[in-house]
Design a protein around this motif. Structure first.
Motif, PDB file in Angstrom:
ATOM      1  N   LEU A  56       0.727  -1.543   0.305  1.00 23.65           N
ATOM      2  CA  LEU A  56      -0.079   0.048   0.026  1.00 23.65           C
ATOM      3  C   LEU A  56       0.404   1.431   0.199  1.00 23.65           C
ATOM      4  O   LEU A  56       0.670   2.247   0.582  1.00 23.65           O
ATOM      5  CB  LEU A  56      -0.991  -0.321   1.717  1.00 23.65           C
ATOM      6  N   PRO A  58       1.591   3.601  -3.022  1.00 25.55           N
ATOM      7  CA  PRO A  58       1.835   3.753  -4.264  1.00 25.55           C
ATOM      8  C   PRO A  58       3.031   3.788  -5.604  1.00 25.55           C
ATOM      9  O   PRO A  58       3.126   3.173  -5.659  1.00 25.55           O
ATOM     10  CB  PRO A  58       1.338   5.729  -4.352  1.00 25.55           C
ATOM     11  N   ALA A  61       3.319   0.158  -6.484  1.00 26.44           N
ATOM     12  CA  ALA A  61       1.984  -0.545  -6.487  1.00 26.44           C
ATOM     13  C   ALA A  61       2.185  -0.713  -7.957  1.00 26.44           C
ATOM     14  O   ALA A  61       1.748  -0.147  -8.646  1.00 26.44           O
ATOM     15  CB  ALA A  61       0.626  -0.051  -5.966  1.00 26.44           C
ATOM     16  N   SER A  66      -3.285  -3.076  -5.881  1.00 23.23           N
ATOM     17  CA  SER A  66      -2.806  -1.892  -4.623  1.00 23.23           C
ATOM     18  C   SER A  66      -3.308  -0.599  -5.634  1.00 23.23           C
ATOM     19  O   SER A  66      -3.242  -0.091  -4.419  1.00 23.23           O
ATOM     20  CB  SER A  66      -1.391  -2.616  -4.519  1.00 23.23           C
ATOM     21  N   CYS A  70      -5.037   2.261  -3.052  1.00 24.14           N
ATOM     22  CA  CYS A  70      -4.048   3.184  -2.320  1.00 24.14           C
ATOM     23  C   CYS A  70      -4.186   4.601  -3.402  1.00 24.14           C
ATOM     24  O   CYS A  70      -4.364   5.980  -2.709  1.00 24.14           O
ATOM     25  CB  CYS A  70      -2.305   3.053  -3.399  1.00 24.14           C
ATOM     26  N   TYR A  74      -4.054   7.708  -0.489  1.00 27.55           N
ATOM     27  CA  TYR A  74      -2.721   9.066  -1.019  1.00 27.55           C
ATOM     28  C   TYR A  74      -3.619   9.901  -2.297  1.00 27.55           C
ATOM     29  O   TYR A  74      -4.568   8.811  -2.623  1.00 27.55           O
ATOM     30  CB  TYR A  74      -2.051   7.865  -1.919  1.00 27.55           C
TER      31      TYR A  74
END
Lengths: 545, 324
Positions: A56, A58, A61, A66, A70, A74
């Motif tokens: 997790l 970014p 990912a 994921s 994310c 975020y």
């Protein structure tokens, strides 16, 4: 089960009813905006997916689960709106220097990390420097490798200097920013992140991750746009597709992506229709048949064109997607400015295909139904990966359609890992049936430029056209949207003319969502772009906290 | 007895080496490589990132060197990190093992609690209606593919009737339940996976019990006991059952590996967060360290299960005691 009648009412406030009343009335009086001052998020949204998230953070990912989690935890400097146009997110606005060599972002001043620390340009600098550091092993480094220097003139301004102008840069700044106060001391962020709760700036705060079961998020009431409409976001992992469907219809989950078969047949029941809404929009991907340009058989452009003319895409879409897709003629997303509707599309025309074959020297002299040239029969091996039902079905239909113009086809299906390793990467194939996802920025360098032909390169069909190479490079350097549009439309036409692929179709994405969720507005960007605006009317709330 | 156990324990070591070597080599011989699976068709991932990944996990070295490197770390109980998310393999396995053990142990209990009575009763009422029905049921149970049965169970009892949850082990809202509620919820989630897991082995075990009972019934010492005028109840419990259950212990030892290999399928269908699913997903994504980790643990558990059953066998059967 937490049903409405026996729900555990953890969240109870005297003012709650008043707030709800206010929300409901504002719904009536101010159109569809329900997020008035003091709105309190409610209910839970349970989505299902086949795979667990991996990490997790970014910048690391690299899988869809994921990435989608994310994107809730975020936020980046910019984002795309419902029409895939770029707009500010953490950055209020930005300036590109006239020579295209510097981009300056002016950041929002009202943003805090989930742990309360103020968000500043330091975090942005930290994020991008981490990605550029080869030791971090960030998979996306090539999207930023033209960055020369990063400056922070003050707390809320950040300036990126480029070695050469790079137009896709702006969209790449959508990458989620990670908090420097959490990771700046870490030797290896990837290892550090394991066992730590992720902290972001997004609309949802991380709450719990039960590996292989679910990821639970909770609404960030202080999110800088407005509090999300739904209080809890749950991503439930159900590996089996048919079990996912049963979960959806029995209402233990609220959303999933349907297969065309489920969309068309399985959802035609009263139980489904009374509770669940189906949506369809163009997925950001396309399927194609790719010809190995190193193979002497495909060196003649007329042969490739003839093969394209001999394919009836409409029939393929009807048969394998049950009509849930649209014909495709080029590598850009349909209905975006880069996609040229007027580019040659190879409408099904077997007579023209036969004529082109004849021009190229392929005729059926011995009348056995198969074309020959210099005593050699026209036979093609089509390869695709096992387990991809749609692709396997396409292969069989193509086999039939090409047989009608005298081309013999052998279909070969290989397990994905072996397919990549032994066929695609080693360029050891004649024709492949595959698909690409379409990134929002139209840059085609990694798939179509001749520099991407090398080992493991994604231009594995070895397409090389000097004009296209030049245009791709020009497109990367051009910030003017109008000029960029012209460049990519030209590329579209070149690719259509050269026919290194037979572009087949854009499939539809087919999400299904429980009916109690309102505020869903399908757009070119899909349905989840405005997830924080979704809400459940008070009377339909299922999970009360 | 102690020496026997020690000897058996020592035997496990070369076996683990051999199996881990075969596993490692087979996995690397399979066409395909983890980097292509992870990054293969992603236009956003650069070549340098791929090379970096290869280097990080020694994938650019020869297979045998990789095995030696793996073995070196393994001897210190370091299984390495998963390719997929960079987490330590051992930690991932340990977090997933309890779910698998829970499912397996409950299934084993169910199998024994049902299979032995069914077998015994069937043997005594040979050719009765119960025997015929249970025989038919056992054959069906043995012949049905497990994954199909699992899906049918989910469809009928989870979806159509709605009696049990469709999938999963702990739902996301457990934090809002009381302790009692949590236990009840867990039991509720266990019913379908346990049924599916136990079905095949249940069939086999009850069958073995039945035939074993029938065989012992014909023994001369049973005849002798009868001639002595002992009650039928006494003969059954002391003479027949005791001897008939001996071979069942061996079969029970072999049930464990079957359950573990079955967990690869059932855990995937029921979205059960156990080790089998972890192993299945690792194989599918060419996650070498994870495959090795789950493989070695599964093999370890199997060998351990067989050892336990051998020891039990030796303990209950005086004829094969190893001590002088």
């Amino acid at each position: 089960m937490l049903k409405r009648d026996n729900a555990v009412n953890i969240f109870k406030r005297p003012l709650f009813a008043l707030v709800v009343f206010f929300c409901v009335t504002s719904l009536f009086f101010c159109g569809d905006y329900v997020f008035a001052e003091g709105y309190v998020s409610r209910d839970a949204y349970v989505s299902t997916g086949a795979a667990d998230a991996r990490i997790l953070i970014p910048i690391f990912a690299d899988d869809s689960a994921s990435s989608s989690i994310c994107s809730l935890i975020y936020t980046g400097l910019v984002k795309v709106d419902k029409n895939l146009e770029i707009e500010g997110d953490l950055a209020e606005r930005w300036e590109v220097s006239p020579d295209g060599l510097a981009i300056t972002f002016f950041l929002r001043r009202d943003v805090r990390w989930h742990d309360g620390t103020p968000f500043t340009a330091r975090d942005v600098k930290f994020t991008y420097e981490t990605m550029l550091d080869p030791a971090s092993g960030c998979p996306y480094v090539s999207s930023y490798s033209d960055i020369n220097k990063i400056e922070t003139p003050n707390e809320y301004t950040i300036k990126f200097h480029y070695k050469k102008p790079y137009a896709p840069a702006l969209l790449k700044f959508g990458m989620g920013i990670i908090p420097s106060h959490m990771y700046s001391e870490a030797k290896n962020i990837r290892d550090e992140a394991v066992g730590k709760d992720p902290v972001g700036t997004g609309p949802y705060i991380f709450s719990e991750w039960k590996r292989a079961e679910y990821i639970a998020l909770i609404a960030n009431q202080d999110f800088y746009e407005h509090p999300p409409g739904i209080k809890r976001y749950i991503y439930k992992i159900v590996p089996d597709e048919s079990v996912q469907f049963l979960e959806l219809v029995s209402e233990s989950s609220d959303a999933m992506n349907l297969t065309p078969y489920q969309y068309f047949y399985r959802s035609d029941t009263q139980r489904f229709k009374s509770k669940i809404n189906k949506y369809s929009y163009l997925a950001h991907s396309y399927s194609y048949i790719g010809y190995n340009m190193k193979d002497p058989l495909f060196r003649d452009k007329r042969v490739r064109q003839a093969l394209s003319y001999a394919i009836n895409r409409e029939k393929i879409i009807d048969a394998v997607l049950l009509g849930l897709g649209e014909e495709c003629t080029g590598p850009f997303l349909k209905d975006t400015p880069f996609y040229d509707e007027t580019a040659p599309g190879y409408d099904y025309d077997p007579a023209k295909a036969k004529a082109l074959f004849k021009e190229a020297g392929w005729v059926d002299a011995d009348r056995d139904g198969v074309l020959e040239k210099n005593g050699k029969k026209f036979s093609i091996r089509i390869s695709t990966n096992q387990g991809a039902r749609i692709r396997e079905d396409v292969a069989v239909i193509v086999q039939d359609q090409w047989a009608k113009v005298g081309v013999k086809v052998r279909v070969q299906t290989v397990a994905w890992a072996a397919f990549l390793d032994a066929f695609v990467n080693k360029k050891n194939f004649q024709a492949v049936i595959l698909g690409w996802t379409i990134p929002i920025d139209p840059d085609l360098f990694s798939v179509w430029h001749s520099d991407s032909i090398g080992e493991n390169g994604l231009n594995f069909i070895s397409y090389s056209n000097k004009k296209v190479d030049k245009l791709i490079v020009a497109g990367r350097r051009e910030f003017d949207q109008e000029k960029r549009r012209e460049i990519y439309r030209k590329i579209h036409n070149h690719l259509a003319e050269d026919a290194p692929y037979t572009f087949l179709f854009f499939p539809y994405a087919l999400p299904a969502v429980n009916k109690r969720f309102k505020g869903i507005e399908p757009a070119p960007a899909g349905i989840s772009y405005n997830f924080i605006d979704w809400y459940v009317p008070e009377s339909e709330v299922k999970y009360k906290f | 007895m102690k020496r026997y156990i020690l000897k058996r324990l020592l035997m496990i070591i070369p076996m683990l080496f051999g199996i881990s070597f075969i596993l490692f080599v087979v996995m690397h011989l399979a066409p395909g490589d983890p980097t292509s699976i992870k990054y293969g068709m992603n236009p956003e991932v650069s070549q340098s990132a791929r090379a970096n990944f290869d280097k990080m996990y020694w994938l650019n070295k020869p297979v045998l060197t990789q095995y030696v490197l793996w073995m070196k770390r393994f001897l210190t109980l370091d299984f390495g990190r998963s390719f997929i998310d960079g987490e330590p393999v051992l930690k991932k396995i340990m977090s997933r093992l309890p779910a698998t053990l829970l499912l397996q142990i409950v299934s084993l209990l169910v199998i024994f609690a049902l299979a032995i009575p069914i077998g015994v009763y069937g043997a005594f009422k040979k050719d009765s209606l119960f025997d015929r029905v249970s025989t038919a049921f056992v054959f069906i149970g043995y012949a049905l593919p497990g994954f199909w049965l699992a899906l049918i169970l989910v469809f009928i009892f989870g979806f159509k009737l709605g009696w049990f949850p469709v999938s999963g082990m702990t739902p996301w809202y457990t934090e809002y339940l009381s302790v009692f509620g949590k236990i009840k919820d867990l039991l509720w989630h266990l019913v379908l996976p346990v049924t599916a897991t136990a079905f095949g082995s249940l069939a086999a075990l009850s069958r073995y019990t039945r035939s074993s009972m029938l065989e012992v019934k014909k023994e001369n010492y049973v005849l002798a006991a009868r001639a002595k005028g002992l009650t039928e109840k006494y003969i059954t419990s002391r003479y027949i059952l005791r001897n008939a259950l001996l071979p069942i212990i061996t079969i029970a030892g072999l049930t464990l590996p079957a359950l573990i290999s079955g967990s690869f399928i059932f855990e995937t269908i029921f979205a059960w967060p156990g080790m089998g699913r972890l192993g299945y997903e690792a194989i599918m994504s060419y996650d070498y360290p994870m495959v090795m980790g789950t493989g070695v643990i599964a093999v370890g558990l199997t060998l351990f299960g067989i050892l336990i059953s051998d020891i039990l066998y030796a303990a209950v059967d005086p004829r094969i005691r190893m001590d002088k």
